[in-house]
Design an enzyme around this catalytic site. Structure first.
Site, PDB file in Angstrom:
ATOM      1  N   ARG A 115       1.786  -0.948  -1.937  1.00 38.40           N
ATOM      2  CA  ARG A 115       1.061   0.096  -1.469  1.00 38.40           C
ATOM      3  C   ARG A 115       1.727   1.641  -1.924  1.00 38.40           C
ATOM      4  O   ARG A 115       2.682   1.561  -1.896  1.00 38.40           O
ATOM      5  CB  ARG A 115       1.328   0.016   0.113  1.00 38.40           C
ATOM      6  CG  ARG A 115       0.642  -1.119   0.776  1.00 38.40           C
ATOM      7  CD  ARG A 115       0.820  -1.388   2.393  1.00 38.40           C
ATOM      8  NE  ARG A 115       0.271  -2.754   2.937  1.00 38.40           N
ATOM      9  CZ  ARG A 115       0.512  -2.773   4.093  1.00 38.40           C
ATOM     10  NH1 ARG A 115       1.151  -2.105   5.122  1.00 38.40           N
ATOM     11  NH2 ARG A 115       0.095  -3.954   4.561  1.00 38.40           N
TER      12      ARG A 115
ATOM     13  N   ARG B  37       9.654   2.876   4.099  1.00 39.19           N
ATOM     14  CA  ARG B  37       8.452   2.742   3.742  1.00 39.19           C
ATOM     15  C   ARG B  37       8.646   3.071   2.074  1.00 39.19           C
ATOM     16  O   ARG B  37       8.581   3.951   1.348  1.00 39.19           O
ATOM     17  CB  ARG B  37       7.822   4.262   4.178  1.00 39.19           C
ATOM     18  CG  ARG B  37       6.084   4.206   3.865  1.00 39.19           C
ATOM     19  CD  ARG B  37       5.731   5.600   4.254  1.00 39.19           C
ATOM     20  NE  ARG B  37       5.775   5.674   5.747  1.00 39.19           N
ATOM     21  CZ  ARG B  37       4.926   5.547   6.615  1.00 39.19           C
ATOM     22  NH1 ARG B  37       3.813   4.774   6.241  1.00 39.19           N
ATOM     23  NH2 ARG B  37       5.074   5.670   8.053  1.00 39.19           N
TER      24      ARG B  37
ATOM     25  N   GLU C 165       7.219   0.636  13.671  1.00 35.18           N
ATOM     26  CA  GLU C 165       6.302  -0.244  13.640  1.00 35.18           C
ATOM     27  C   GLU C 165       7.168  -1.549  12.532  1.00 35.18           C
ATOM     28  O   GLU C 165       7.254  -1.033  11.512  1.00 35.18           O
ATOM     29  CB  GLU C 165       5.078   0.052  13.240  1.00 35.18           C
ATOM     30  CG  GLU C 165       4.143  -1.083  12.874  1.00 35.18           C
ATOM     31  CD  GLU C 165       2.960  -0.814  11.861  1.00 35.18           C
ATOM     32  OE1 GLU C 165       2.389  -1.786  10.917  1.00 35.18           O
ATOM     33  OE2 GLU C 165       2.544   0.321  12.109  1.00 35.18           O
TER      34      GLU C 165
ATOM     35  N   SER D 153       2.161  -5.908  12.878  1.00 38.13           N
ATOM     36  CA  SER D 153       0.708  -5.531  13.600  1.00 38.13           C
ATOM     37  C   SER D 153      -0.004  -6.599  13.632  1.00 38.13           C
ATOM     38  O   SER D 153      -0.352  -7.560  12.626  1.00 38.13           O
ATOM     39  CB  SER D 153       0.336  -4.583  12.424  1.00 38.13           C
ATOM     40  OG  SER D 153      -0.939  -4.027  12.996  1.00 38.13           O
TER      41      SER D 153
ATOM     42  N   ARG E  42      11.610  -3.620   5.310  1.00 34.56           N
ATOM     43  CA  ARG E  42      11.556  -2.705   6.609  1.00 34.56           C
ATOM     44  C   ARG E  42      12.352  -3.417   7.790  1.00 34.56           C
ATOM     45  O   ARG E  42      13.017  -2.558   8.445  1.00 34.56           O
ATOM     46  CB  ARG E  42      10.325  -2.709   7.045  1.00 34.56           C
ATOM     47  CG  ARG E  42       9.769  -2.011   8.386  1.00 34.56           C
ATOM     48  CD  ARG E  42       8.535  -1.697   8.433  1.00 34.56           C
ATOM     49  NE  ARG E  42       8.220  -0.335   7.621  1.00 34.56           N
ATOM     50  CZ  ARG E  42       7.590   0.397   8.203  1.00 34.56           C
ATOM     51  NH1 ARG E  42       7.237   0.574   9.385  1.00 34.56           N
ATOM     52  NH2 ARG E  42       7.250   1.714   7.363  1.00 34.56           N
TER      53      ARG E  42
END
Length: 420
Positions: free
Chosen positions: A258, A273, A347, A350, A388
């Site tokens: 990403r 991130r 987070e 999800s 993460r």
């Protein structure tokens, strides 16, 4: 994607969904184009029928009549070509607008423009009280020589990572533990490529809305995917499945990429991130049934929560607002895990239900026992995403002397050692 019939019949409901999801889209323009296209297609079909009728009478006509009929047919053919050229841009614009139409959100989802309207629906586990100064995950990695974050920047630029030694092994242990958990629960473990064609991203709804987040490989007409969901959805694109095959449960493993184009200045320290990571994605294809979708949503959410419980991490479950859930989602729950150094939850998972929004884009249908083909429903949820997840593991399980306790469920991969 919603069907045009649904949009025509429920224009006000669709208009409300556009507003609730904070999407910039001119529904009146879409509806106007729809009328124009239907009228133009009717006119085109009438011209084609007229030309066919001329062809039918050609064989029965005299030589003199045939000359006139031939000219008439050529004139109509020329008009058809002109009309087809006029229709093409209308079709293109209408298709682009349809690809941006959101799904109708769950009626219990909080309404709001962004994550500020999200609601915490439960917290599980108490954040640990430390009787010493908490170190963040970067300090712990540097103390134990578990990473080389500064050197890897020379190789691959910012927001990249390089794990070493026991921490690199912990990452692999987490992936293997999660894979075994999901296969024990009936999921088919499947590894998929991180590369996909543009149409695959359109099929899941990542394009055209989030093009800026994907790395492009223009020489190969490919993009790097940020989730196995893209490959898993499109494995069955343009297929008509038998109902007996459903539900399909996949545990999709892939490298993920990403660009994080819209996150400048956020979470730049450490592992929170990064541009490249590993993820195992829970993915379900089921029948077109709202109750069945709701069952699988709860099931996927429960699995992710049980993984965090096994990792002995406190977390909270979020009901995502209409403006935060994304265009295609009917319902979304995020799971946020406690990060001691930040003194807040972040987070890590999800969970999303999309009903038939993706299936219409990717054209995935099944044949029920009675009636015509129906579009399937799709759901997805993170099972584990690394690095993460390493952040809360390192920080929540640290000791006063900088060691890190290994969660009990992972010790089998380290000879039952208590500490990393």
């Amino acid at each position: 994607m919603l069907s045009l019939n649904f949009i025509r019949s429920h224009a006000e409901l669709v208009r409300q969904a556009i507003a609730k999801k904070n999407i910039s889209l001119d529904l009146d323009r879409l509806l106007k184009l729809d009328v124009e296209l239907r009228n133009s297609r009717a006119k085109l079909e009438a011209m084609r029928q007229e030309r066919n009728q001329l062809s039918d009478t050609f064989a029965k006509s005299s030589l003199e009549e045939r000359v006139a009929l031939s000219q008439q047919s050529k004139d109509i053919g020329a008009m058809i070509k002109v009309h087809e050229a006029e229709i093409s841009p209308i079709e293109h614009e209408l298709k682009n607008l349809l690809l941006r139409i959101p799904s109708i959100p769950w009626n219990k989802a909080p309404v709001g423009p962004d994550e500020a309207a999200n609601i915490v629906i439960r917290q599980v586990g108490e954040p640990r009280h430390f009787d010493f100064e908490v170190r963040d995950h970067v300090d712990l990695m540097e103390m134990n020589d578990w990473a080389d974050l500064s050197r890897i920047v020379k190789v691959a630029g910012p927001r990249t990572y390089c794990l070493k030694g026991r921490l690199a092994l912990l990452e692999q242990a987490l992936l293997l533990y999660t894979a075994r958990r999901l296969t024990d629960l009936g999921f088919t473990y499947i590894s998929v490529p991180a590369m996909a064609r543009e149409q695959a991203f359109v099929g899941t709804g990542h394009f055209p809305m989030a093009c800026e987040d994907a790395y492009e490989l223009p020489k190969d007409n490919l993009f790097l995917a940020g989730t196995a969901e893209i490959a898993l959805t499109n494995l069955h694109s343009n297929e008509l499945l038998d109902e007996s095959c459903l539900p399909m449960l996949y545990a999709g493993f892939s490298s993920c990429f990403r660009r994080e184009a819209g996150s400048a200045g956020r979470d730049v320290r450490g592992l929170l991130r990064v541009h490249q990571f590993f993820k195992i994605e829970q993915y379900v294809i089921c029948r077109s049934d709202s109750a069945e979708s709701a069952y699988w949503h709860d099931h996927l959410l429960n699995i992710a929560e049980s993984i965090l419980t096994d990792l002995e991490l406190p977390y909270q479950v979020i009901e995502a607002s209409t403006g935060d859930m994304g265009a295609g989602k009917f319902r979304m729950n995020d799971i946020e895990t406690w990060i001691p150094s930040l003194k807040k939850y972040r987070e890590t998972h999800s969970c999303s239900t999309l009903h038939d929004w993706q299936a219409r884009r990717a054209n995935i249908r099944y044949r029920p026992k009675e009636g015509g083909p129906l579009f399937v429903h799709t759901l997805n949820n993170t099972a584990i995403a690394s690095p993460r997840i390493l952040v809360p593991i390192l920080e929540n399980h640290q000791t006063t002397d900088g060691k890190v306790r290994i969660p009990s469920c992972l010790r089998i991969y380290f000879g039952n050692d208590e500490f990393l």
